[in-house]
Scaffold this active site. Sequence first.
Site, PDB file in Angstrom:
ATOM      1  N   LYS A  67       0.851  -1.192   0.000  1.00 53.07           N
ATOM      2  CA  LYS A  67       0.000   0.000   0.000  1.00 53.07           C
ATOM      3  C   LYS A  67       0.887   1.242   0.000  1.00 53.07           C
ATOM      4  CE  LYS A  67      -1.792   3.100   2.820  1.00 53.07           C
ATOM      5  NZ  LYS A  67      -1.921   4.229   1.905  1.00 53.07           N
ATOM      6  N   GLY A  75       6.503   4.705   9.091  1.00 52.07           N
ATOM      7  CA  GLY A  75       5.629   5.871   9.203  1.00 52.07           C
ATOM      8  C   GLY A  75       5.664   6.397  10.618  1.00 52.07           C
ATOM      9  N   SER A  76       4.584   7.042  11.029  1.00 44.92           N
ATOM     10  CA  SER A  76       4.575   7.697  12.348  1.00 44.92           C
ATOM     11  C   SER A  76       4.412   6.670  13.472  1.00 44.92           C
ATOM     12  CB  SER A  76       3.421   8.696  12.401  1.00 44.92           C
ATOM     13  OG  SER A  76       2.197   8.007  12.292  1.00 44.92           O
ATOM     14  N   THR A 113       2.385   6.924  15.875  1.00 42.81           N
ATOM     15  CA  THR A 113       0.952   6.762  16.169  1.00 42.81           C
ATOM     16  C   THR A 113       0.369   5.627  15.322  1.00 42.81           C
ATOM     17  OG1 THR A 113       0.889   9.133  16.490  1.00 42.81           O
ATOM     18  CG2 THR A 113      -1.241   8.041  16.306  1.00 42.81           C
ATOM     19  N   GLY A 140       2.103   3.312  13.835  1.00 39.12           N
ATOM     20  CA  GLY A 140       2.834   2.092  14.200  1.00 39.12           C
ATOM     21  C   GLY A 140       2.200   1.397  15.398  1.00 39.12           C
ATOM     22  N   GLU A 193       9.127   0.859  11.624  1.00 42.80           N
ATOM     23  CA  GLU A 193      10.158   1.899  11.610  1.00 42.80           C
ATOM     24  C   GLU A 193       9.437   3.229  11.717  1.00 42.80           C
ATOM     25  OE1 GLU A 193      13.264   1.615  11.827  1.00 42.80           O
ATOM     26  OE2 GLU A 193      13.403  -0.529  11.479  1.00 42.80           O
ATOM     27  N   CYS A 240      13.001  10.953   8.749  1.00 47.44           N
ATOM     28  CA  CYS A 240      12.959  10.376  10.087  1.00 47.44           C
ATOM     29  C   CYS A 240      14.279  10.610  10.806  1.00 47.44           C
ATOM     30  CB  CYS A 240      12.664   8.886   9.996  1.00 47.44           C
ATOM     31  SG  CYS A 240      13.727   8.047   8.819  1.00 47.44           S
ATOM     32  N   GLU A 267       8.147  15.427  17.340  1.00 51.23           N
ATOM     33  CA  GLU A 267       8.620  15.424  15.950  1.00 51.23           C
ATOM     34  C   GLU A 267       7.784  16.432  15.148  1.00 51.23           C
ATOM     35  OE1 GLU A 267       7.779  11.985  13.449  1.00 51.23           O
ATOM     36  OE2 GLU A 267       9.854  11.972  12.764  1.00 51.23           O
TER      37      GLU A 267
END
Length: 500
Positions: A175, A228-229, A231, A233, A250, A284, A386
């Site tokens: 995706k 990704g973030s 949240t 994750g 990650e 990141c 972040e």
Amino acid sequence: MLQHYNNYINGKWVSASSGKRFKSINPADTRKVIGEFPASDKKDVDNAVAAAKKAFEHWRLVPAPKRGEFLFKAAKILEERKEMIGDLVCKEMGKVRHESHGDVQEAIDMGYYMAGEGRRLFGDTVHSELPQKDIKTIRVPLGVFGLITPWNFPTAIPAWKIFPALICGNTVVFKPPSYTPASACELVKCFHDAGIPPGVLNMVHGSGGVVGETIITHPHINGISFTGSSTTGKRIAEACAPRFIKHSLEMGGKNGIIIMDDADLDLAVDGCVWAGFGTTGQRCTAGSRVIVHKKVYDAFLKKFVTAVKKLRLGNGMDKNTDVGPLISAESVEKVKRYMTIARENDKVAILCGGKIPSDPKLKHGYFFQPTILINVQSHHRVAQEEIFGPVVAVLKANDLNEAITIANDVQYGLSSAIFTKDLRNAHLAARELQTGIVYINASTIGAEIHTPFGGIKNTGNGHREAGGQGGALETYTEIKVINVDYSGKIQKAQGIEWGK
Ligand code: NAP
């Protein structure tokens, strides 16, 4: 002419079953539409997973060196198209052209590297404690992997996942992020044109809330690799836990760079400018905190602000641009919100930047001025959260110990750096910094594909991407131990003499 892109399911380019579409636009000039993409739903994911599940039965048995030949071809096609795809990344994601081409180069490098792994994928041969017995370990694929990626590396991060997943014998449902779907399509086309068998690699466009959720909760998905973030994750970890499926996460970073009193300040400034403002701070591994020894604080700041004020904002396709746009209007709003937090909550000073630029040439893009915040303390929100934009917080430290304590005082643990000429400082910092990656006299960004990549604390959950020890091969395989006994007896380990 608006370009229409499609999903890639079972070797065919197909639209969403609902027929709905969404657009991706150029963040440097929002009047420019990149293309239209299928807004897929559960049915499309089901089709992709079914194709991947079926293809797994044959792909897992294709000898790994043969799988490597498909991947090598895909990497070669990608290399031939680097210029075109690099420009597309620039237009769709916004990072400056040479960085966009670097994104594609990273994908190419990963392709060649992982294709070569097809001739390795080593296991161990192990001495048995029993006579006339051999033991070996082999790597086996898991099945169907769901791969979910962010927009800030539109080709590199998908390649970091697709190539290793496939070389290990898994099949894939990918995706792509909603902001950079065209770049993902061009990458997948390289596999299609390399003749990858139908169903081995599938791509389903659409939102995280629908397509992403369906993938992470799908009963026939055997593993997830996500970048990704933190949240998102966390949500993925919760979704994977009930089925105990492997999930490699990650996630975010708030990376610190320490400048010691003996540092080469010009080198340190170069490193901090690149870490803080390369990719408009949307990495990141961005060096979003700079922790400066009190003795060189003023001298460093003077050089740093001079260098940052020289950075030229603009369209990444323009060769005079140093810093491109942010990805979206929401990102601009987020960075603006942090300027209010900096002024009103944290009460820190904005040394430069802090605003949307007034230049009329930039009014159609999502631009924000490169920003330095000073008088920042470690507990301030701008030092903890972040921001993912062109904002660097500068903090002061009395000595190395305090600098390391500040560097470690965040929820994340991806990358860190120290500038010093003292070998002792360098080694102590390398030992004590709580991050997956440490740089000595270099910026926090610029990982190489043959070294393990990832972080600790809220950045990661123990997996690593890319090559090297503990790298992606660990994520995309399980270890099977095969015991061969040619003694002709039922031998018992641990000296057991049962039945005598
Ligand atoms: P994000 O919002 O978490 O999105 C990442 C991906 O997850 C996108 O494809 C998104 O789809 C999808 N997604 C969203 N909600 C989902 C859900 N409930 N279930 C499944 N998938 C879902 O992150 P982002 O804004 O794209 O990326 C920025 C973040 O990535 C930053 O925190 C950055 O530090 C981190 N990052 C980490 C690394 C690393 O290696 N540690 C590398 C690069 C970036 P949509 O696009 O459709 O929303």
